[in-house]
Design a protein around this motif. Structure first.
Motif, PDB file in Angstrom:
ATOM      1  N   LEU A 199       0.816  -1.211   0.000  1.00  0.00           N
ATOM      2  CA  LEU A 199       0.000   0.000   0.000  1.00  0.00           C
ATOM      3  C   LEU A 199       0.851   1.264   0.000  1.00  0.00           C
ATOM      4  O   LEU A 199       0.427   2.312  -0.490  1.00  0.00           O
ATOM      5  CB  LEU A 199      -0.927   0.016   1.220  1.00  0.00           C
ATOM      6  CG  LEU A 199      -2.115  -0.953   1.228  1.00  0.00           C
ATOM      7  CD1 LEU A 199      -2.923  -0.780   2.513  1.00  0.00           C
ATOM      8  CD2 LEU A 199      -3.005  -0.764   0.010  1.00  0.00           C
ATOM      9  N   LEU A 200       2.066   1.179   0.537  1.00  0.00           N
ATOM     10  CA  LEU A 200       2.927   2.364   0.629  1.00  0.00           C
ATOM     11  C   LEU A 200       3.968   2.458  -0.470  1.00  0.00           C
ATOM     12  O   LEU A 200       4.592   3.508  -0.643  1.00  0.00           O
ATOM     13  CB  LEU A 200       3.636   2.386   1.992  1.00  0.00           C
ATOM     14  CG  LEU A 200       2.767   2.757   3.192  1.00  0.00           C
ATOM     15  CD1 LEU A 200       3.527   2.517   4.497  1.00  0.00           C
ATOM     16  CD2 LEU A 200       2.299   4.202   3.107  1.00  0.00           C
ATOM     17  N   ASP A 201       4.214   1.389  -1.182  1.00  0.00           N
ATOM     18  CA  ASP A 201       5.276   1.383  -2.189  1.00  0.00           C
ATOM     19  C   ASP A 201       4.867   0.461  -3.331  1.00  0.00           C
ATOM     20  O   ASP A 201       4.891  -0.761  -3.190  1.00  0.00           O
ATOM     21  CB  ASP A 201       6.588   0.910  -1.565  1.00  0.00           C
ATOM     22  CG  ASP A 201       7.772   0.975  -2.516  1.00  0.00           C
ATOM     23  OD1 ASP A 201       7.559   1.010  -3.742  1.00  0.00           O
ATOM     24  OD2 ASP A 201       8.918   0.968  -2.036  1.00  0.00           O
ATOM     25  N   GLN A 202       4.500   1.055  -4.454  1.00  0.00           N
ATOM     26  CA  GLN A 202       4.112   0.257  -5.622  1.00  0.00           C
ATOM     27  C   GLN A 202       5.179   0.321  -6.717  1.00  0.00           C
ATOM     28  O   GLN A 202       4.877   0.206  -7.905  1.00  0.00           O
ATOM     29  CB  GLN A 202       2.771   0.731  -6.176  1.00  0.00           C
ATOM     30  CG  GLN A 202       1.604   0.465  -5.247  1.00  0.00           C
ATOM     31  CD  GLN A 202       1.151   1.723  -4.527  1.00  0.00           C
ATOM     32  OE1 GLN A 202       0.800   2.703  -5.155  1.00  0.00           O
ATOM     33  NE2 GLN A 202       1.156   1.685  -3.197  1.00  0.00           N
ATOM     34  N   SER A 203       6.438   0.495  -6.335  1.00  0.00           N
ATOM     35  CA  SER A 203       7.491   0.657  -7.344  1.00  0.00           C
ATOM     36  C   SER A 203       7.648  -0.578  -8.227  1.00  0.00           C
ATOM     37  O   SER A 203       8.075  -0.473  -9.383  1.00  0.00           O
ATOM     38  CB  SER A 203       8.819   1.013  -6.670  1.00  0.00           C
ATOM     39  OG  SER A 203       9.176   0.055  -5.689  1.00  0.00           O
TER      40      SER A 203
END
Length: 325
Positions: A199-203
């Motif tokens: 949810l915080l990092d979709q890299s």
């Protein structure tokens, strides 16, 4: 989506439950666990339907492998899928590993992606596990060892797969760029991506996930709570193994408020979010106790309305490119 459904990894015959148990915590990650609690955690996960377990020599310098082998060795071997890792062999020594392992033993990890090192590490893991095989073998964090990983370790894993000693070739990392390069070799069945599709990092959405989807390579996502901030976004929470910056905590708290509108715990949204991508086969959640195992199983089964994902995108809390219902 049934979290205990078994799905294939790539084009192999290896299957995993969509919810898997990460076994780093039972190696004494950050705090001591003890044999009894470790066994009870695995037993509880099993009772709830988890049949996919992931360990590594690094975790407590072999302690996780020994404990998980003791717990799983009493089960029908055909009933579960087990993965471990190569790239760090254990050598005699007593120094603590950066202070994160609370039950230090008499060995320390040493980097080794050589052909001989990979085969020996695999053999030693089987001895610690007390099992005759592992199903998935990951190259573990080869960030600074790319050449050795590609020219020695990877061909060795391919040989082990051809020999039938392992079922699937994989690599596990906290970055997506190198995994994407690995995908293009055509030799991998799956990958373990930690902390880069959350949810915080979709890299991982920019490179690895579309590449794997095109190639039929399965992705296993770890670090769904990003070290804890998505489980409990309070001041002092951890993010990627460090204290979470205020802006990260604020973002997680904003997500929690949106989840509250739908009656969905943030933990449930964080655990289930990666499974919405068609390349993702499973998520791994670290569980150190029966309580944590029961909670993960419960969070995996919370119904999540599609409107929640759309609202998170509309609020610019998720990448607009994420697949949402």
């Amino acid at each position: 989506m049934d979290p205990f459904e078994r799905v294939p990894l790539g084009r192999t015959g290896v299957t995993v439950t969509r919810l898997g148990m990460g076994l780093a915590p039972i190696g004494g990650l950050y705090s001591a666990v003890g044999d009894d609690c470790a066994m009870a955690a695995i037993d509880t996960a099993w009772q709830h339907g988890v049949r996919f377990f992931d360990t590594a020599p690094l975790y407590g310098s072999g302690l996780s492998e020994r404990r998980s082998g003791a717990a799983l060795g009493k089960r029908d071997r055909a009933a579960f899928t087990l993965s471990t890792k190569v790239g760090r062999r254990l050598a005699p020594g007593t120094e603590n590993q950066a202070g994160i392992w609370a039950e230090p033993g008499k060995s320390v990890p040493v980097w080794d992606f050589s052909t001989a090192g990979v085969r020996e590490s695999h053999r030693e893991s089987l001895e610690r596990l007390g099992l005759d095989r592992v199903d998935v073998l990951h190259l573990h964090d080869p960030d600074d060892h790319y050449t050795a990983a590609v020219t020695e370790a990877l061909p060795t894993l391919v040989e082990l797969r051809r020999e039938g000693t392992i079922g699937a070739v994989s690599a596990g990392m906290n970055q997506s760029a190198m995994l994407t390069e690995f995908a293009r070799t055509g030799h991998f069945d799956c990958f373990l991506l930690a902390g880069r599709y959350s949810l915080l990092d979709q890299s991982g959405l920019a490179d690895l996930l579309p590449e794997c989807h095109r190639r039929g390579i399965s992705v296993i996502v770890g670090g769904v709570y990003n070290s804890g901030v998505l489980a409990d976004p309070r001041p002092g929470a951890s993010y990627d193994y460090r204290p979470a910056p205020p802006e990260v905590i604020a973002r997680a708290q904003a997500m929690a408020r949106l989840c509250d509108r739908y009656g969905v715990p943030l933990r449930a949204a964080a655990l289930q979010f990666p499974l919405g991508h068609p390349a993702v086969a499973a998520v791994l959640v670290g569980m150190r106790s029966p309580e944590e195992a029961a909670d993960a199983a419960a969070m995996a089964q919370v119904p999540i309305p599609g409107g929640l994902w759309r609202d998170l995108v509309s609020a610019w809390l998720l990448d607009p490119e994420v697949p949402v219902a």
